[in-house]
Design a protein around this motif. Structure first.
Motif, PDB file in Angstrom:
ATOM      1  N   THR A  27       0.602   5.677   0.088  1.00  0.00           N
ATOM      2  CA  THR A  27      -0.286   6.812   0.328  1.00  0.00           C
ATOM      3  C   THR A  27      -0.587   7.469  -1.021  1.00  0.00           C
ATOM      4  O   THR A  27       0.081   7.165  -2.023  1.00  0.00           O
ATOM      5  CB  THR A  27       0.374   7.869   1.241  1.00  0.00           C
TER       6      THR A  27
ATOM      7  N   GLU B  53      -4.604  -3.423  19.488  1.00  0.00           N
ATOM      8  CA  GLU B  53      -4.256  -3.014  20.855  1.00  0.00           C
ATOM      9  C   GLU B  53      -5.448  -3.094  21.812  1.00  0.00           C
ATOM     10  O   GLU B  53      -5.890  -2.073  22.361  1.00  0.00           O
ATOM     11  CB  GLU B  53      -3.688  -1.601  20.834  1.00  0.00           C
TER      12      GLU B  53
ATOM     13  N   HIS C  24       1.552  -3.244  21.348  1.00  0.00           N
ATOM     14  CA  HIS C  24       2.826  -2.569  21.573  1.00  0.00           C
ATOM     15  C   HIS C  24       3.648  -3.327  22.607  1.00  0.00           C
ATOM     16  O   HIS C  24       4.813  -3.013  22.828  1.00  0.00           O
ATOM     17  CB  HIS C  24       2.593  -1.127  22.066  1.00  0.00           C
TER      18      HIS C  24
ATOM     19  N   GLY D 278       3.828   3.609  13.624  1.00  0.00           N
ATOM     20  CA  GLY D 278       3.893   4.030  12.220  1.00  0.00           C
ATOM     21  C   GLY D 278       4.471   2.976  11.293  1.00  0.00           C
ATOM     22  O   GLY D 278       4.704   3.248  10.112  1.00  0.00           O
ATOM     23  N   SER D 279       4.689   1.758  11.808  1.00  0.00           N
ATOM     24  CA  SER D 279       5.322   0.734  10.949  1.00  0.00           C
ATOM     25  C   SER D 279       4.326   0.045  10.023  1.00  0.00           C
ATOM     26  O   SER D 279       4.727  -0.743   9.167  1.00  0.00           O
ATOM     27  CB  SER D 279       6.045  -0.304  11.821  1.00  0.00           C
TER      28      SER D 279
ATOM     29  N   ARG E 132       0.842  -1.200   0.000  1.00  0.00           N
ATOM     30  CA  ARG E 132       0.000   0.000   0.000  1.00  0.00           C
ATOM     31  C   ARG E 132       0.873   1.246   0.000  1.00  0.00           C
ATOM     32  O   ARG E 132       1.903   1.301   0.681  1.00  0.00           O
ATOM     33  CB  ARG E 132      -0.910   0.029   1.232  1.00  0.00           C
TER      34      ARG E 132
ATOM     35  N   PRO F 290       7.439  -0.768  15.710  1.00  0.00           N
ATOM     36  CA  PRO F 290       7.364   0.607  16.208  1.00  0.00           C
ATOM     37  C   PRO F 290       6.163   1.350  15.657  1.00  0.00           C
ATOM     38  O   PRO F 290       5.552   0.915  14.677  1.00  0.00           O
ATOM     39  CB  PRO F 290       8.679   1.237  15.720  1.00  0.00           C
TER      40      PRO F 290
ATOM     41  N   ILE G 272       3.507   2.478   2.620  1.00  0.00           N
ATOM     42  CA  ILE G 272       3.003   2.131   3.962  1.00  0.00           C
ATOM     43  C   ILE G 272       3.256   0.645   4.224  1.00  0.00           C
ATOM     44  O   ILE G 272       3.722   0.255   5.293  1.00  0.00           O
ATOM     45  CB  ILE G 272       1.494   2.429   4.099  1.00  0.00           C
TER      46      ILE G 272
ATOM     47  N   LYS H 269       1.216  -1.540  11.212  1.00  0.00           N
ATOM     48  CA  LYS H 269       0.490  -2.646  11.863  1.00  0.00           C
ATOM     49  C   LYS H 269      -1.025  -2.528  11.640  1.00  0.00           C
ATOM     50  O   LYS H 269      -1.680  -3.483  11.221  1.00  0.00           O
ATOM     51  CB  LYS H 269       0.781  -2.668  13.382  1.00  0.00           C
ATOM     52  N   SER H 270      -1.579  -1.336  11.953  1.00  0.00           N
ATOM     53  CA  SER H 270      -3.039  -1.166  11.806  1.00  0.00           C
ATOM     54  C   SER H 270      -3.446  -1.258  10.340  1.00  0.00           C
ATOM     55  O   SER H 270      -4.505  -1.811  10.015  1.00  0.00           O
ATOM     56  CB  SER H 270      -3.490   0.177  12.366  1.00  0.00           C
TER      57      SER H 270
HETATM   58  N1  LIG Z   1      -4.921   6.568   4.664  1.00  0.00           N
HETATM   59  C1  LIG Z   1      -3.678   6.983   4.893  1.00  0.00           C
HETATM   60  N2  LIG Z   1      -3.174   8.052   4.216  1.00  0.00           N
HETATM   61  C2  LIG Z   1      -1.935   8.483   4.441  1.00  0.00           C
HETATM   62  N3  LIG Z   1      -1.086   7.907   5.310  1.00  0.00           N
HETATM   63  C3  LIG Z   1      -1.518   6.865   5.991  1.00  0.00           C
HETATM   64  C4  LIG Z   1      -2.840   6.333   5.832  1.00  0.00           C
HETATM   65  N4  LIG Z   1      -2.992   5.264   6.655  1.00  0.00           N
HETATM   66  C5  LIG Z   1      -1.827   5.147   7.296  1.00  0.00           C
HETATM   67  N5  LIG Z   1      -0.951   6.086   6.913  1.00  0.00           N
HETATM   68  C6  LIG Z   1       0.441   6.216   7.370  1.00  0.00           C
HETATM   69  O1  LIG Z   1       1.019   4.943   7.271  1.00  0.00           O
HETATM   70  C7  LIG Z   1       1.907   4.700   8.333  1.00  0.00           C
HETATM   71  C8  LIG Z   1       1.486   3.436   9.077  1.00  0.00           C
HETATM   72  O2  LIG Z   1       0.304   3.699   9.832  1.00  0.00           O
HETATM   73  P1  LIG Z   1      -0.329   2.613  10.793  1.00  0.00           P
HETATM   74  O3  LIG Z   1      -1.435   3.261  11.530  1.00  0.00           O
HETATM   75  O4  LIG Z   1      -0.650   1.409  10.000  1.00  0.00           O
HETATM   76  O5  LIG Z   1       0.906   2.315  11.749  1.00  0.00           O
HETATM   77  P2  LIG Z   1       0.933   1.540  13.129  1.00  0.00           P
HETATM   78  O6  LIG Z   1       2.142   0.682  13.105  1.00  0.00           O
HETATM   79  O7  LIG Z   1      -0.374   0.878  13.384  1.00  0.00           O
HETATM   80  O8  LIG Z   1       1.145   2.750  14.135  1.00  0.00           O
HETATM   81  P3  LIG Z   1       0.747   2.890  15.696  1.00  0.00           P
HETATM   82  O9  LIG Z   1       1.533   1.841  16.422  1.00  0.00           O
HETATM   83  O10 LIG Z   1       1.198   4.258  16.052  1.00  0.00           O
HETATM   84  O11 LIG Z   1      -0.737   2.704  15.820  1.00  0.00           O
HETATM   85  C9  LIG Z   1       1.882   5.951   9.194  1.00  0.00           C
HETATM   86  O12 LIG Z   1       2.961   6.747   8.829  1.00  0.00           O
HETATM   87  C10 LIG Z   1       0.564   6.602   8.835  1.00  0.00           C
HETATM   88  O13 LIG Z   1       0.627   7.978   8.997  1.00  0.00           O
END
Ligand SMILES: Nc1ncnc2c1ncn2[C@@H]1O[C@H](COP(=O)(O)OP(=O)(O)OP(=O)(O)O)[C@@H](O)[C@H]1O
Length: 277
Positions: free
Chosen positions: A53, A200, A233, A80-81, A51, A78, A59, A83-84
């Motif tokens: 952006t 989480e 986390h 922003g890696s 994916r 970490p 991403i 996961k979600s």
């Molecule tokens: N729809 C989107 N548009 C732009 N950027 C996005 C979008 N969805 C996620 N991101 C970016 O992708 C990266 C991964 O986001 P994600 O929420 O998957 O990380 P994460 O590992 O779950 O973070 P956290 O542990 O802080 O919840 C981040 O830099 C986020 O800003």
């Protein structure tokens, strides 16, 4: 009855008997093959999922992994890696590219999206409840199928979510974040999902409630055979309850291994996570 007694007397018939015997063996082989194939099909399979952006930033990059039925996969990494984002692809909260996410061997982009979301329940980090009582919230999913939960069923759902039955008649307004999160878990379970995606789920809970939810996750796996994907986390939490751990860094899987093997990883981020835990 012995085989000898069944053997016919003419040579031709003997061949017929042997053919029949071979056919039975073939049938058995086919059945065994079929059973083993069913067993080997992962509940969820992810193949080269990526994916970007809208502005072209990466991403998720070429994510591939299989999740066995009735297992718990822990995803750590970490902030922003990705996961979600990875978790959300599994029930089409964003549309993954065709042929990159499979449920029971079927490309989820080819399945009805509502049925995917019923089969693959998701608990969000900050769940939103509907106005009304806890019981109203539990009954929301079943009511869409013209069903109503019995008191016993609602109590069982609350038990999995570590909540007392007295919560059923309470309004959701005024619940703490942790209580709301647990009601949301019970509401997700009310749809009888085959797969549970947990983002989480214990982040807003005190240590005792968190431990109770961890036990519930294991019960859901053991008693209901649910396949569970848990983003956390807490490396310790993942090590306690996951069968397999996936470490994401900058949208890439850098490690997939058993919790006990994680300590042997040479990846610097895994070492960092281990040191911090
Ligand atoms: N729809 C989107 N548009 C732009 N950027 C996005 C979008 N969805 C996620 N991101 C970016 O992708 C990266 C991964 O986001 P994600 O929420 O998957 O990380 P994460 O590992 O779950 O973070 P956290 O542990 O802080 O919840 C981040 O830099 C986020 O800003």
């Amino acid at each position: 009855m012995s085989k000898e007694k069944l053997l016919p007397e003419t040579g031709e018939d003997i061949h017929a008997y042997k053919d029949d015997e071979h056919k039975q063996e073939d049938d058995l082989e086919h059945t065994c093959l079929h059973i083993s194939e069913v067993k080997l099909t992962p509940k969820i399979s992810i193949k080269d999922l990526h994916r970007y952006t809208d502005s072209g930033d990466l991403i998720l990059s070429e994510i591939s992994l299989d999740i066995s039925a009735g297992s718990v996969l822990g995803i750590i990494g970490p902030s922003g890696s990705g996961k979600s984002t990875l978790l959300r692809a599994i029930n089409r909260l964003w549309e993954p590219p065709p042929a990159s996410v499979f449920l029971d061997g079927k490309d989820i982009t080819m399945l009805d999206v509502i049925s995917v979301r019923r089969r693959v329940g998701m608990l969000f980090q900050l769940p939103a409840l509907f106005d009304g009582t806890v019981a109203d919230n539990l009954n929301y999913g079943p009511s869409l199928k013209k069903e109503k939960l019995s008191l016993e069923q609602m109590e069982e759902l609350l038990k999995y979510a570590d909540l007392d039955a007295a919560f059923l008649s309470k309004s959701v307004v005024g619940l703490s974040v942790g209580q709301s999160q647990r009601v949301a878990l019970a509401r997700t379970l009310a749809n009888n999902p085959e797969v549970l995606l947990l983002d989480e789920p214990t982040s807003a809970l005190d240590p005792v409630s968190a431990q109770n939810i961890e036990e519930s996750i294991l019960d859901l796996k053991m008693q209901r055979g649910l396949t569970i994907v848990l983003v956390s986390h807490s490396l310790k939490q993942v090590q306690r309850i996951a069968d397999l751990v996936c470490v994401l860094v900058n949208g890439n899987i850098v490690e997939i291994t058993s919790p006990s093997n994680l300590q042997h990883s040479t990846h610097p981020m895994v070492q960092k996570l281990l040191d911090a835990s």
